[in-house]
Design a protein around this motif. Structure first.
Motif, mmCIF file in Angstrom:
data_model
loop_
_atom_site.group_PDB
_atom_site.id
_atom_site.type_symbol
_atom_site.label_atom_id
_atom_site.label_comp_id
_atom_site.label_asym_id
_atom_site.label_seq_id
_atom_site.Cartn_x
_atom_site.Cartn_y
_atom_site.Cartn_z
ATOM 1 N N GLN A 62 0.990 -0.938 0.308
ATOM 2 C CA GLN A 62 -0.104 -0.220 0.332
ATOM 3 C C GLN A 62 1.035 1.551 -0.230
ATOM 4 O O GLN A 62 0.567 1.872 -0.702
ATOM 5 C CB GLN A 62 -1.071 0.205 1.307
ATOM 6 C CG GLN A 62 -2.112 -0.891 1.374
ATOM 7 C CD GLN A 62 -3.032 -0.492 0.073
ATOM 8 O OE1 GLN A 62 -3.491 0.387 -0.677
ATOM 9 N NE2 GLN A 62 -3.368 -2.049 -0.728
ATOM 10 N N VAL A 63 1.922 1.155 0.699
ATOM 11 C CA VAL A 63 2.925 2.632 1.039
ATOM 12 C C VAL A 63 3.307 2.318 -0.798
ATOM 13 O O VAL A 63 3.197 4.046 -1.358
ATOM 14 C CB VAL A 63 3.654 1.947 1.536
ATOM 15 C CG1 VAL A 63 5.519 2.994 1.679
ATOM 16 C CG2 VAL A 63 3.552 2.366 2.756
ATOM 17 N N GLN A 64 3.404 1.233 -0.774
ATOM 18 C CA GLN A 64 4.207 1.245 -3.157
ATOM 19 C C GLN A 64 2.921 2.616 -3.579
ATOM 20 O O GLN A 64 3.658 2.925 -4.471
ATOM 21 C CB GLN A 64 4.619 -0.034 -3.349
ATOM 22 C CG GLN A 64 5.357 -0.249 -4.540
ATOM 23 C CD GLN A 64 6.235 0.668 -5.027
ATOM 24 O OE1 GLN A 64 6.786 0.208 -3.744
ATOM 25 N NE2 GLN A 64 6.962 -0.337 -6.381
ATOM 26 N N GLU A 65 1.891 1.854 -3.400
ATOM 27 C CA GLU A 65 0.922 2.478 -4.984
ATOM 28 C C GLU A 65 0.350 3.256 -3.935
ATOM 29 O O GLU A 65 0.258 4.498 -4.763
ATOM 30 C CB GLU A 65 -0.568 1.659 -4.034
ATOM 31 C CG GLU A 65 -0.662 0.079 -4.386
ATOM 32 C CD GLU A 65 -1.635 0.083 -4.904
ATOM 33 O OE1 GLU A 65 -1.073 -0.747 -6.327
ATOM 34 O OE2 GLU A 65 -3.021 0.337 -4.798
ATOM 35 N N TYR A 66 0.962 4.167 -2.530
ATOM 36 C CA TYR A 66 0.490 5.926 -2.289
ATOM 37 C C TYR A 66 1.521 6.720 -2.988
ATOM 38 O O TYR A 66 1.392 7.552 -3.228
ATOM 39 C CB TYR A 66 0.217 4.936 -0.701
ATOM 40 C CG TYR A 66 0.380 6.976 -0.228
ATOM 41 C CD1 TYR A 66 -1.111 7.449 -0.296
ATOM 42 C CD2 TYR A 66 1.269 7.680 0.558
ATOM 43 C CE1 TYR A 66 -1.339 8.342 0.560
ATOM 44 C CE2 TYR A 66 0.919 8.645 0.648
ATOM 45 C CZ TYR A 66 -0.754 9.311 1.166
ATOM 46 O OH TYR A 66 -0.760 10.932 1.368
ATOM 47 N N LEU A 67 3.012 5.869 -3.045
ATOM 48 C CA LEU A 67 3.461 6.905 -3.397
ATOM 49 C C LEU A 67 4.246 6.870 -5.053
ATOM 50 O O LEU A 67 3.758 7.656 -6.040
ATOM 51 C CB LEU A 67 5.099 5.818 -3.364
ATOM 52 C CG LEU A 67 5.471 6.083 -1.807
ATOM 53 C CD1 LEU A 67 6.669 6.063 -1.312
ATOM 54 C CD2 LEU A 67 5.454 8.077 -0.923
ATOM 55 N N GLU A 68 3.749 5.496 -5.770
ATOM 56 C CA GLU A 68 3.311 5.981 -6.975
ATOM 57 C C GLU A 68 1.987 6.415 -7.323
ATOM 58 O O GLU A 68 2.643 7.132 -8.648
ATOM 59 C CB GLU A 68 3.351 4.255 -7.003
ATOM 60 C CG GLU A 68 4.745 3.321 -7.582
ATOM 61 C CD GLU A 68 4.200 2.257 -8.551
ATOM 62 O OE1 GLU A 68 3.640 1.768 -8.839
ATOM 63 O OE2 GLU A 68 5.860 1.554 -8.159
ATOM 64 N N GLY A 69 1.130 6.154 -6.687
ATOM 65 C CA GLY A 69 0.183 6.911 -7.588
ATOM 66 C C GLY A 69 0.084 8.546 -7.076
ATOM 67 O O GLY A 69 -1.744 9.056 -6.667
ATOM 68 N N MET A 70 0.529 8.834 -6.582
ATOM 69 C CA MET A 70 1.355 10.239 -5.698
ATOM 70 C C MET A 70 0.253 11.130 -6.664
ATOM 71 O O MET A 70 -0.309 12.520 -5.840
ATOM 72 C CB MET A 70 2.080 10.931 -5.326
ATOM 73 C CG MET A 70 2.198 12.069 -4.041
ATOM 74 S SD MET A 70 1.651 12.277 -2.854
ATOM 75 C CE MET A 70 2.856 11.224 -2.447
ATOM 76 N N LYS A 71 0.413 11.120 -7.515
ATOM 77 C CA LYS A 71 -0.552 12.622 -8.638
ATOM 78 C C LYS A 71 -1.777 12.439 -8.609
ATOM 79 O O LYS A 71 -2.782 13.234 -8.064
ATOM 80 C CB LYS A 71 -0.089 12.627 -9.310
ATOM 81 C CG LYS A 71 1.499 13.044 -10.050
ATOM 82 C CD LYS A 71 1.497 13.712 -11.257
ATOM 83 C CE LYS A 71 3.237 13.855 -11.065
ATOM 84 N NZ LYS A 71 3.168 15.175 -12.775
#
Lengths: 577, 608
Positions: free
Chosen positions: A202-211
């Motif tokens: 989820q952290v990864q998703e959060y960072l990748e989907g930041m925009k």
């Protein structure tokens, strides 16, 4: 090979080193018993007046002397074991790291096209580090503890088996508690690991989907998936700690009940006159100290029993088949595919494809996305080995050609261009490490790189950042073309850019490609069908099958898939907002 | 909210900072510190009980018949009680410290996640998501160990020796003083190791070497496919191998730097009795009450070894402190980056025109690296404004500035006469949709992925948007339709399908301003047609700003803005610009050339 060696993924040398480290640790542990012995003997001297003798201060001085000697011994032993364990473990992990690196370069190309690559690497390096610390500070002292405790137990039994029994009678019960709780703990651990992975995902998703998260106003706890996964992780972590705490504490209480038992039984024995004062004192002193090392073993038991888990990833790496092949040269550059079928993760990606690509011709691969175009081109370069059928380059089965040699005949210009944290000139020189600066610059000019390189602060000596993130897509592609020009391989695998470049960039890339493919055997994955109307041969793929095959004119006349795709594209090209 | 953001100018580091981070759980941490001290003190009880037993025996020896068995038995119970108390206190201490630790981690991670979204987006690009992820997954995680284990252990290892020293001094101050000398010696041995300059130097080198090795291995694997393609594995292997050897050399140097201090420490704490013996002999020789002397002497001989266990812990604690310092510092580096300032009295945008007024902007803040210079234009509601120009001309920067991913250096950007810096961040983001900057789908259901544009949308609304974005058909064909989780095995969405889902997301968000990046669009020619239709749905009646690459697309735009090297050089409609014969006309010719490019064996560019 012993189980320990296997579980720890140790080399023979490393295993030997580990054994030496364990012996050194055991020696230290044994020397640590010396102060205890000296203390007991001093007791015995001090007690002589009570049984009618007179105190001999000289004897105590002598014992003190023995104590000083043992102090020196302890220091030497501790230093020896410190050196042995650290040197052995660091040398071994050095060897393991090199072994992994060596293995990685022999793996099939496809391994390096997976997305979680850097993850695999970091994990593996982290595994090495945790193994390093296990080898240096966990395993040797622990095994040494087991040996020392066992030895002490036997020795004490010689002195007085009844009290020795009192001391150790709780050990099996405590051990049983830990042993029985093992499965439950394992289950909890597995859940914790899952929760951790989920949270990290989820952290990864959060960072990748930041925009997107930003523009949808879903930051922090408002991104409920992240919040949920972190919450679950918190809960399960507390639960795990709680469970471990309960088991360890109860085992520890049961074990240390031995203190009481020894005292009670000892006193009764003393009053009955069936034991001397000194041995009783000795046992009483011992009983306050012996449980520490045993508890240390308990708390690390699960680690000790699951050593193989740490090295699991490394072992997986070594089970991946490397590519073999001895042929080093090929006579010509004709490429033939005969009934080629290839599955990836049990899914058929290429199904029964046969075709012939003659030397010096241009072959285009077209088809909807997911049809297998890029897989097919990569199979020719032997990124994977096929399951059935045969691929020949210059009449030789690619599986018989040494992968490195096969690469010498091929150049790739793909979309994802990997650049290194190095100077531009060295990034281009990768195509041919023996090229002089002049040759590199000539290739750069031919690939239309010169202009933008000159614009950089230090020209060709400019160091690109991590993966050259400062360069635009078109510039990256031109660098990769310059590399290919420098390599000058007879077979070119080309992936037409899908991301649209700005017109000027595009023209330059196209011009550079034109130079590159002159007189070569070219396989091109085409997205824009207009580009390939002049190709010698067009292969149309759909769902992994070769559905049509011919020149542009032949295929248009056929009015099949190609004609349909071509028409749609012509239409959308005319689209305006 | 958590008090994690350092407000004062000089912010805390290391231990103090850790405590500050955990301040929300002060109660639990305090409790665990007390409990763990009590546990450490209880661990002395068995030693004392054994001493009492030996004392009662010696006092009557050799007339054992006079031994008060009852008293001895109660000392036995006392020893057991000490054990139980030690374990129970410790269990409770660790339990409460873990509650505090995991609670803190949870809050800290959310806080961190929240903080990074409030930073100008540029930071994400420069920092890199890998590093941010490492901070969240590893660096913050390491605070758990500190709060849950090291802190209670640390408090215990400070209080327990104090209690011990008091005990040692009260029983017999002379023996007590001698024992203290031993304890001090042990600490001296340890601090010699920590304090030395060489060690600090080695530690730094060791950590640098470690970082370099990790970087080298990532680059080794990442570049492997290229390196293999160019037959260069030998040299790249050598680079990694050198990094590994370097690391081993430094880590050994660092570790072996302890090879005297560590064993010396161990030796001293296990041999404090050797200091007591000569002193005991001295006192014993002159003692008048031999029995009492013996009992006292024996007390010290029994009790002093108890100190070894506790001091050992200190050794490990001080080592891990050093690591935690680094981890916390890494997190703070990010937390210290100031958030984008929010207006105190936010205004609502009046209408949906986007106005650039003499905008200047530099990513680095340096005047020499200006990305956009004196750019002014207006994009009107219901119109399409296209921005064209070569790469590096600043067109993507313009797009990024509208959503305030960065703040302008000079000039201002307005939406309907209101400076975007005066609009609340949430409001602004609701006003602007960004399509195709990144097509990122979350590993959630397709329904949720679309709904992200508007959390309150009903399923029916989602489906309506999906239909408008031309995705309904392919979504319906998926095994679980709209409830299919993206990224599940066997579910393959093509680039074009993903793009259309992204458009559906924007349609449901329904913001009045649409920024469209064509660069990543049309990556999937066979889907192009559908995507174009989806676009048309999305753009109706909106203020549309399109970053264009394919010039044919924007021939009918209401306004075309031509950028070069950060400056706006031409502005007008397609026909006007072509007729003017300037930069745009030149680009248009290039474009025509590129479209007609064909590849053939002769390798030449053919223009029809």
């Amino acid at each position: 090979m012993s189980r320990l060696q296997k579980a720890l993924f140790l080399s023979d040398k490393g295993y030997k080193g580990l054994k030496k480290a364990i012996i050194a640790c055991t020696i230290t542990n044994l020397t640590m018993l010396l102060p205890f012995c000296v203390t007991v003997m001093i007791f015995s001297e001090l007690l002589t007046p009570f049984v009618g003798g007179t105190i001999q201060w000289a004897h105590i001085w002598m014992l003190w002397g023995v104590g000083v000697i043992s102090l020196v011994l302890i220091f030497l032993a501790a230093k020896n074991d410190y050196r042995k364990t650290y040197i052995a473990s660091y040398k071994e992990s050095n060897a393991t790291r090199v072994r992994i690196a060596e293995r990685l370069r022999r793996l099939p190309m496809n391994f390096f096209n997976t997305k979680d690559l850097s993850e695999i690497t970091t994990h593996m390096m982290a595994d090495c580090s945790s193994m390093e610390s296990m080898l240096s500070s966990t395993i040797p002292p622990l095994v040494a503890n087991v040996i020392t405790v066992t030895l002490t137990c036997i020795l004490l039994a010689f002195f007085d088996w009844r009290l020795a029994l009192c001391m150790f009678c709780t050990l099996p019960i405590a051990f049983l508690i830990i042993w029985l709780s093992r499965n439950y703990q394992k289950k909890l651990f597995a859940r914790q690991v899952d929760a951790k992975l989920a949270a990290s995902g989820q952290v990864q998703e959060y960072l990748e989907g930041m925009k997107i998260i930003k523009s949808c106003g879903l930051s922090g706890s408002r991104f409920s998936e992240l919040d949920k996964s972190l919450r679950i992780m918190k809960k399960i972590s507390v639960k795990v700690e709680m469970a471990i705490g309960v088991f360890m504490s109860s085992a520890s209480m049961v074990l240390q009940a031995g203190i009481g038992i020894t005292i009670f039984v000892g006193t009764v024995l003393l009053v009955n006159g069936s034991i001397e004062l000194l041995p009783l004192f000795m046992f009483m002193l011992m009983v306050t100290r012996i449980y520490g090392p045993i508890l240390a073993i308990f708390s690390q038991l699960s680690t000790l029993l699951n050593l193989h888990v740490v090295t699991k990833r490394m072992r997986t790496l070594f089970t991946i088949r490397t590519m073999e092949g001895d042929e080093k040269t090929i006579p010509n550059y004709d490429i033939e595919l005969e009934h080629v079928t290839f599955c990836y993760h049990t899914e058929d990606v290429i199904k029964d494809v046969s075709c012939r690509l003659s030397q010096g011709t241009v072959t285009a691969l077209v088809g909807p996305s997911g049809s297998g175009k890029s897989t097919l081109s990569k199979l020719i370069a032997r990124f994977w080995d096929i399951q059935s059928g045969i691929i020949r380059v210059g009449g030789k089965d690619v599986r018989t050609i040494e992968p490195e040699s096969l690469m010498q005949y091929m150049s790739f210009v793909f979309q994802d261009v990997t650049l290194f944290n190095d100077t531009i000139i060295n990034n281009i020189r990768l195509g041919n490490p023996n090229a002089t600066d002049e040759q590199v610059i000539a290739a750069a000019k031919a690939a239309y790189c010169d202009e933008f390189v000159q614009d950089m602060s230090e020209g060709y000596q400019t160091v690109l950042g991590e993966n050259g993130s400062t360069l635009s897509g078109g510039e990256r592609q031109r660098i990769s073309i310059a590399r290919a020009l420098l390599k000058d391989a007879p077979i070119i695998l080309l992936d037409e850019a899908t991301a649209s470049l700005d017109p000027e960039n595009e023209v330059l890339v196209q011009k550079a490609i034109a130079k590159l493919v002159e007189g070569k055997t070219v396989i091109m994955i085409a997205h824009r069908l207009r580009t390939v109307v002049d190709a010698d041969q067009i292969l149309v793929l759909e769902n992994g099958r070769l559905v049509e095959n011919g020149t542009h004119k032949e295929l248009m006349d056929k009015k099949g898939l190609y004609q349909k795709l071509y028409r749609i594209q012509q239409e959308s090209l005319g689209w305006t907002v | 909210m958590l008090n994690a953001k350092p407000k004062q100018m000089k912010s805390k580091t290391g231990l103090a900072r850790c405590m500050e981070l955990a301040s929300n759980k002060k109660g639990l941490i305090f409790l665990s510190a007390i409990l763990s001290s009590l546990a450490a003190i209880a661990s002395y009880i068995p030693y004392i009980a054994v001493y009492f037993i030996i004392r009662s025996i010696i006092q009557v020896y050799p007339e054992l018949s006079q031994l008060d068995i009852g008293a001895v038995m109660s000392y036995g119970w006392m020893a057991l009680g000490g054990v139980v108390a030690n374990i129970l206190f410790y269990f409770l201490a660790i339990f409460s410290s873990h509650l505090a630790a995991f609670g803190t981690l949870y809050e800290l991670k959310l806080l961190f996640a929240d903080h990074i979204t409030k930073l100008p987006l540029g930071y994400h690009l420069t920092i890199g998501s890998g590093r941010l992820r490492k901070i969240m997954d590893e660096n913050i995680e390491s605070i758990e160990g500190f709060i849950a284990h090291q802190f209670p252990d640390f408090v215990a290892s400070v209080t327990a020796p104090i209690v011990m020293v008091i005990l040692l001094l009260t029983v017999d101050w002379r023996f007590g003083l001698v024992s203290m000398v031993g304890i001090i010696l042990a600490f001296v041995a340890e601090f010699i190791g920590f304090g030395s300059k060489d060690m600090k130097e080695n530690m730094r080198n060791y950590q640098t070497a470690l970082e370099e090795m990790n970087n080298a291995s990532v680059e080794y694997v990442r570049g492997m496919s290229v390196v293999k393609a160019f037959n260069q594995t030998a040299s790249s292997f050598k680079r990694l191998k050198d990094a590994i050897h370097d690391y081993t050399e430094w880590v050994l140097k660092y570790s072996l730097g302890w090879q005297n201090c560590m064993p010396a420490f161990t030796t001293i704490i296990n041999n404090i009795y050797l200091l007591l013996v000569p002193f005991g002999i001295f006192i014993g020789t002159y003692s008048t009450d031999y029995k009492n002397f013996t009992i006292t002497f024996i007390f010290y001989l029994i009790f002093v070894p108890a100190i070894a266990g506790i001091l050992n812990k200190i050794m490990y604690i001080s080592q891990s402190f050093m690591q935690i310092n680094g981890n916390v510092a890494r997190m703070d580096e990010i937390l210290h980056i100031p958030e984008m300032p929010e207006s105190i009295h936010p205004k609502k945008p009046g209408n949906d025109d986007v106005i650039f007024e003499k905008v200047r902007f530099s990513y680095t803040g340096k005047e020499s690296e200006i990305a956009i210079d004196q750019v002014s234009f207006t994009a009107r509601k219901g119109e399409i404004t296209a921005i064209v120009g070569p790469s590096g001309s600043g067109k993507s920067t313009i797009a990024n500035l509208i959503s305030r991913f960065w703040d302008v250096t000079d000039g201002c950007i307005k939406i309907g006469d209101v400076d975007i810096r005066d609009i609340a961040q949430d409001d602004l983001l609701r006003h602007v949709s960004f399509v195709f900057q990144d097509i990122f789908l979350f590993k959630q259901s397709i329904l949720d992925n679309i709904r992200m544009g508007n959390q309150n949308a009903t399923e029916a609304q989602v489906i309506k948007a999906a239909k408008a974005a031309q995705c309904h058909d392919f979504i319906s064909k998926l095994p679980e339709g709209y409830h299919t989780i993206v990224g599940t095995k066997g579910i393959h969405l093509s680039g074009g399908e993903r793009q259309r889902i992204a458009i559906a997301r924007a349609i449901i968000k329904d913001s009045p301003i649409i920024v469209l990046d064509e660069a990543t669009a049309f990556s999937d020619p066979e889907n192009e047609y559908f995507i174009q239709k989806a676009f048309e749905e999305l753009m109706q009646g909106k203020t549309v700003i399109i970053i264009a690459h394919r010039l044919s697309t924007i021939r009918n735009a209401h306004k075309i803005i031509v950028m070069e090297k950060g400056r706006l050089i031409e502005e007008g409609k397609h026909d006007q610009l072509v007729a003017a014969g300037g930069r745009y006309a030149q680009m248009w010719n290039h474009y025509i050339e590129a479209v007609d490019w064909k590849i053939s064996g002769k390798g030449s560019v053919i223009n029809e």
